[in-house]
Design a protein around this motif. Structure first.
Motif, short mmCIF file in Angstrom:
data_model
loop_
_atom_site.label_atom_id
_atom_site.label_comp_id
_atom_site.label_asym_id
_atom_site.label_seq_id
_atom_site.Cartn_x
_atom_site.Cartn_y
_atom_site.Cartn_z
N ALA A 172 0.81 -1.22 0.00
CA ALA A 172 0.00 0.00 0.00
C ALA A 172 0.84 1.27 0.00
N LEU A 173 1.56 1.49 -1.09
CA LEU A 173 2.37 2.71 -1.20
C LEU A 173 1.59 3.81 -1.90
N ASP A 174 1.77 5.02 -1.41
CA ASP A 174 1.22 6.19 -2.07
C ASP A 174 2.11 6.55 -3.25
N GLY A 229 5.41 7.93 -1.89
CA GLY A 229 6.16 6.70 -1.73
C GLY A 229 6.04 6.10 -0.35
N GLN A 230 5.21 6.70 0.48
CA GLN A 230 5.04 6.24 1.86
C GLN A 230 3.99 5.14 1.95
N LEU A 231 4.16 4.28 2.94
CA LEU A 231 3.21 3.22 3.19
C LEU A 231 1.95 3.81 3.83
N GLY A 287 -3.54 0.40 9.32
CA GLY A 287 -3.72 -1.03 9.52
C GLY A 287 -4.13 -1.78 8.27
N VAL A 288 -4.52 -3.04 8.47
CA VAL A 288 -4.75 -3.94 7.34
C VAL A 288 -5.88 -3.49 6.43
N ALA A 289 -6.94 -2.93 6.96
CA ALA A 289 -8.06 -2.48 6.11
C ALA A 289 -7.62 -1.33 5.22
N ALA A 290 -6.94 -0.35 5.80
CA ALA A 290 -6.47 0.79 5.01
C ALA A 290 -5.46 0.35 3.96
N GLU A 291 -4.56 -0.56 4.32
CA GLU A 291 -3.58 -1.04 3.36
C GLU A 291 -4.25 -1.81 2.22
N THR A 292 -5.19 -2.67 2.56
CA THR A 292 -5.90 -3.44 1.53
C THR A 292 -6.63 -2.51 0.57
N ASP A 293 -7.30 -1.51 1.10
CA ASP A 293 -8.03 -0.57 0.25
C ASP A 293 -7.08 0.19 -0.66
N LYS A 294 -5.94 0.62 -0.14
CA LYS A 294 -4.97 1.36 -0.96
C LYS A 294 -4.42 0.46 -2.08
N ILE A 295 -4.13 -0.79 -1.76
CA ILE A 295 -3.65 -1.72 -2.79
C ILE A 295 -4.69 -1.86 -3.89
N MET A 296 -5.94 -2.06 -3.50
CA MET A 296 -7.00 -2.22 -4.49
C MET A 296 -7.17 -0.96 -5.34
N ARG A 297 -7.12 0.20 -4.72
CA ARG A 297 -7.25 1.46 -5.48
C ARG A 297 -6.07 1.64 -6.42
N ASN A 298 -4.86 1.31 -5.97
CA ASN A 298 -3.68 1.40 -6.84
C ASN A 298 -3.82 0.47 -8.03
N MET A 299 -4.25 -0.77 -7.77
CA MET A 299 -4.42 -1.74 -8.85
C MET A 299 -5.46 -1.24 -9.84
#
Length: 130
Positions: free
Chosen positions: A35-37, A41-43, A47-59
């Motif tokens: 889940a990088l911006d 470039g920051q993580l 937590g896990v929900a925010a990281e998962t959402d960021k990964i999905m939005r990036n994808m």
């Protein structure tokens, strides 16, 4: 069949030596994403929900650059250092694949560590007929 590398301007630049997306015939394998911006470039924090959402939005943001759509997603592999919080990961995931849609196949694995102290990493494989 020659492999073709794809890059997306919307994604954070790789910090290590790898190709973000490799096409092999009709298959597109996206490297594991944390889940990088893209700007800082920051993580992603939270937590896990925010990281998962960021990964999905990036994808999702990269798919147009790869010529792909979410309904071409064949499988996702989820890695997490917090398997005890998998319900939160799954809740976010299900928001991207609501009732009435066909979600992709999925594998989930608990791991000891991930790059840059992330708690979630997801890799994706798409299929696009020529």
């Amino acid at each position: 069949m020659p492999l073709q590398a794809h890059y997306a301007k919307t994604l954070p630049k790789p910090r290590f030596r790898y190709t973000p997306c490799i096409q092999a015939g009709p298959y597109y394998q996206l490297a594991g994403m944390i889940a990088l911006d893209a700007q800082s470039g920051q993580l992603e924090s939270g937590g896990v929900a925010a990281e998962t959402d960021k990964i999905m939005r990036n994808m999702l943001g990269a798919l147009p650059e790869y010529g792909l759509a979410l309904d071409q997603l064949v499988i996702a592999r989820i890695f997490t250092t917090r398997f005890d919080q998998f319900a939160e990961i799954n809740r976010v995931w299900e928001g991207y694949f609501p009732e009435g849609t066909t979600p992709p196949a999925r594998t989930a694995m608990g791991v000891v560590a991930l790059p840059l102290n992330a708690t979630v990493e997801i890799e994706f494989c798409f299929y696009r007929e020529a």
